[in-house]
Design a protein around this motif. Structure first.
Motif, mmCIF file in Angstrom:
data_model
loop_
_atom_site.group_PDB
_atom_site.id
_atom_site.type_symbol
_atom_site.label_atom_id
_atom_site.label_comp_id
_atom_site.label_asym_id
_atom_site.label_seq_id
_atom_site.Cartn_x
_atom_site.Cartn_y
_atom_site.Cartn_z
ATOM 1 N N ALA A 199 0.823 -1.216 0.000
ATOM 2 C CA ALA A 199 0.000 0.000 0.000
ATOM 3 C C ALA A 199 0.855 1.264 0.000
ATOM 4 O O ALA A 199 0.321 2.373 -0.037
ATOM 5 N N GLY A 200 2.195 1.119 0.061
ATOM 6 C CA GLY A 200 3.078 2.262 -0.079
ATOM 7 C C GLY A 200 3.842 2.681 1.150
ATOM 8 O O GLY A 200 4.765 3.490 1.070
ATOM 9 N N TYR A 201 3.527 2.150 2.323
ATOM 10 C CA TYR A 201 4.197 2.539 3.571
ATOM 11 C C TYR A 201 5.632 2.000 3.572
ATOM 12 O O TYR A 201 5.849 0.813 3.355
ATOM 13 N N LYS A 202 6.610 2.875 3.831
ATOM 14 C CA LYS A 202 8.015 2.462 3.804
ATOM 15 C C LYS A 202 8.468 2.086 5.205
ATOM 16 O O LYS A 202 8.348 2.861 6.145
ATOM 17 N N PHE A 203 9.034 0.870 5.342
ATOM 18 C CA PHE A 203 9.488 0.378 6.642
ATOM 19 C C PHE A 203 10.971 0.660 6.887
ATOM 20 O O PHE A 203 11.361 1.069 7.971
ATOM 21 N N HIS A 204 11.813 0.390 5.879
ATOM 22 C CA HIS A 204 13.254 0.392 6.097
ATOM 23 C C HIS A 204 14.001 1.032 4.940
ATOM 24 O O HIS A 204 13.482 1.149 3.831
ATOM 25 N N GLU A 205 15.256 1.375 5.216
ATOM 26 C CA GLU A 205 16.205 1.772 4.178
ATOM 27 C C GLU A 205 17.499 0.993 4.406
ATOM 28 O O GLU A 205 18.548 1.553 4.688
ATOM 29 N N TRP A 206 17.400 -0.329 4.299
ATOM 30 C CA TRP A 206 18.572 -1.184 4.473
ATOM 31 C C TRP A 206 19.403 -1.143 3.202
ATOM 32 O O TRP A 206 18.867 -1.015 2.098
ATOM 33 N N ASN A 207 20.721 -1.306 3.347
ATOM 34 C CA ASN A 207 21.537 -1.531 2.156
ATOM 35 C C ASN A 207 22.840 -2.229 2.514
ATOM 36 O O ASN A 207 23.207 -2.330 3.680
ATOM 37 N N ARG A 208 23.511 -2.711 1.505
ATOM 38 C CA ARG A 208 24.694 -3.555 1.657
ATOM 39 C C ARG A 208 25.870 -2.790 2.265
ATOM 40 O O ARG A 208 26.836 -3.390 2.707
ATOM 41 N N THR A 209 25.800 -1.449 2.273
ATOM 42 C CA THR A 209 26.887 -0.686 2.872
ATOM 43 C C THR A 209 26.905 -0.853 4.386
ATOM 44 O O THR A 209 27.877 -0.486 5.038
ATOM 45 N N SER A 210 25.845 -1.407 4.947
ATOM 46 C CA SER A 210 25.789 -1.629 6.394
ATOM 47 C C SER A 210 26.577 -2.888 6.767
ATOM 48 O O SER A 210 26.372 -3.957 6.194
ATOM 49 N N SER A 211 27.468 -2.756 7.745
ATOM 50 C CA SER A 211 28.226 -3.926 8.198
ATOM 51 C C SER A 211 27.291 -4.951 8.826
ATOM 52 O O SER A 211 27.547 -6.160 8.763
ATOM 53 N N ILE A 212 26.199 -4.487 9.418
ATOM 54 C CA ILE A 212 25.236 -5.412 10.034
ATOM 55 C C ILE A 212 24.554 -6.244 8.952
ATOM 56 O O ILE A 212 24.372 -7.453 9.099
ATOM 57 N N PHE A 213 24.186 -5.611 7.847
ATOM 58 C CA PHE A 213 23.536 -6.353 6.766
ATOM 59 C C PHE A 213 24.467 -7.415 6.203
ATOM 60 O O PHE A 213 24.044 -8.529 5.879
ATOM 61 N N ASN A 214 25.736 -7.095 6.096
ATOM 62 C CA ASN A 214 26.722 -8.088 5.641
ATOM 63 C C ASN A 214 26.762 -9.289 6.578
ATOM 64 O O ASN A 214 26.870 -10.438 6.135
ATOM 65 N N LYS A 215 26.703 -9.032 7.877
ATOM 66 C CA LYS A 215 26.698 -10.120 8.854
ATOM 67 C C LYS A 215 25.424 -10.952 8.732
ATOM 68 O O LYS A 215 25.452 -12.178 8.874
ATOM 69 N N VAL A 216 24.302 -10.291 8.472
ATOM 70 C CA VAL A 216 23.031 -11.007 8.307
ATOM 71 C C VAL A 216 23.120 -11.978 7.136
ATOM 72 O O VAL A 216 22.724 -13.147 7.235
ATOM 73 N N LEU A 217 23.642 -11.513 6.000
ATOM 74 C CA LEU A 217 23.742 -12.371 4.809
ATOM 75 C C LEU A 217 24.488 -13.667 5.102
ATOM 76 O O LEU A 217 24.119 -14.734 4.605
ATOM 77 N N LYS A 218 25.505 -13.598 5.922
ATOM 78 C CA LYS A 218 26.319 -14.779 6.229
ATOM 79 C C LYS A 218 25.573 -15.784 7.099
ATOM 80 O O LYS A 218 26.003 -16.938 7.235
ATOM 81 N N ARG A 219 24.462 -15.389 7.683
ATOM 82 C CA ARG A 219 23.705 -16.280 8.559
ATOM 83 C C ARG A 219 22.444 -16.830 7.892
ATOM 84 O O ARG A 219 21.740 -17.649 8.473
ATOM 85 N N LEU A 220 22.175 -16.375 6.683
ATOM 86 C CA LEU A 220 20.978 -16.811 5.978
ATOM 87 C C LEU A 220 21.261 -18.027 5.101
ATOM 88 O O LEU A 220 22.386 -18.252 4.657
ATOM 89 N N PHE A 221 20.205 -18.774 4.815
ATOM 90 C CA PHE A 221 20.260 -19.827 3.810
ATOM 91 C C PHE A 221 19.823 -19.267 2.457
ATOM 92 O O PHE A 221 20.371 -19.620 1.412
ATOM 93 N N LEU A 222 18.828 -18.368 2.496
ATOM 94 C CA LEU A 222 18.260 -17.793 1.278
ATOM 95 C C LEU A 222 17.685 -16.421 1.585
ATOM 96 O O LEU A 222 17.071 -16.215 2.628
ATOM 97 N N ILE A 223 17.870 -15.480 0.637
ATOM 98 C CA ILE A 223 17.201 -14.181 0.693
ATOM 99 C C ILE A 223 16.387 -14.033 -0.590
ATOM 100 O O ILE A 223 16.841 -14.446 -1.661
ATOM 101 N N THR A 224 15.182 -13.443 -0.498
ATOM 102 C CA THR A 224 14.257 -13.442 -1.644
ATOM 103 C C THR A 224 13.782 -12.027 -2.004
ATOM 104 O O THR A 224 12.597 -11.717 -1.900
#
Length: 264
Positions: free
Chosen positions: A123-148
């Motif tokens: 419906a258009g409501y924006k929750f986040h502005e995540w991006n790969r420049t975040s060191s936390i996001f990089n750590k998250v990727l290493k703990r996932l099996f799949l991202i969609t």
């Protein structure tokens, strides 16, 4: 005689968890995931991350749960049941996401974690502005099996500084060194309707089997939860994505409204 078996679940169904927001319309989030799990004959648990006020066409309000509240819900389930796979949808922030992923892995490093990165409501409501420049996001990727992510989500997630000049497929290939990436084709300008799975050095396409579809509120949630269910049933990732693709197309064409029907 009890139908309860801790190794496989009630009546031999594997256990899965949805960690997601509560959408009162049940088109997306926790309630939708549980309907999808039931249709796939896996036993689904639900852990709430946010209380929302919304319908299929309007998003009005959200109240986030803190990471401690999410993990408090998870703890007794993880202590008692052998969880095969977990789908994570809407969640407060990257700190919460990382903490939850690490909490899951601390109970079982082999748990398959599937992340549907919800950055914006349909419906258009924006929750986040995540991006790969975040060191936390990089750590998250290493703990996932799949991202969609879909095409638009991946454009946001890849960031503006790092990998700025790379094509979308190149970004997916880089990410796949950490976890598999399913680039959904619903918004792709060049491959509309074609999902592409990236696993390290391999790439596989899943083309649409329908010439026309009726759009649905929460379709991304349904696809990721269908894949999660298929993984819990013991299927390989490519087969799970293929079967998930078939399921979501049936769901999209289950009626011509924004709220779909789940059928096995």
């Amino acid at each position: 005689m009890s139908n309860y078996n801790l190794e496989k679940g009630p009546k031999d169904r594997p256990y899965v968890i949805s960690i997601a927001g509560l959408d009162p319309s049940a088109g997306a989030g926790l309630l939708s995931d549980l309907k999808c799990f039931e249709a796939h004959r896996v036993y689904g648990f639900g852990v709430c991350t946010a209380l929302t006020v919304q319908t299929d066409t309007a998003f009005l309000k959200i109240d986030w749960l803190e990471k401690e509240q999410v993990m408090e819900q998870l703890k007794p389930l993880l202590e008692k049941f052998p969880i095969q796979a977990v789908k994570i949808g809407l969640i407060k922030d990257l700190d919460t996401l990382l903490a939850v992923c690490e909490f899951l892995i601390s109970f079982d490093p082999k748990i398959k974690i599937v992340l549907d990165p919800i950055l914006k409501a349909s419906a258009g409501y924006k929750f986040h502005e995540w991006n790969r420049t975040s060191s936390i996001f990089n750590k998250v990727l290493k703990r996932l099996f799949l991202i969609t992510p879909n095409y638009l989500e991946l454009q946001e997630l890849k960031g503006h500084d790092l990998e700025h000049n790379l094509e979308i497929d190149q970004v997916c290939q880089i990410w796949s060194a950490d976890c598999a990436v399913l680039l959904k084709g619903g918004h792709h300008p060049d491959k509309l309707g074609t999902d592409v799975l990236f696993e390290k050095n391999e790439q596989q396409e899943f083309k649409s089997g329908s010439t026309t579809v009726f759009q649905k509120h929460g379709s991304g949630c349904v696809l990721s939860s269908a894949i999660t269910a298929q993984l819990a049933l013991g299927n390989s990732l490519p087969k799970s994505c293929f079967l998930g693709k078939q399921y979501i197309e049936k769901f999209l064409n289950s009626n011509n409204s924004l709220l779909g029907f789940h059928n096995s």
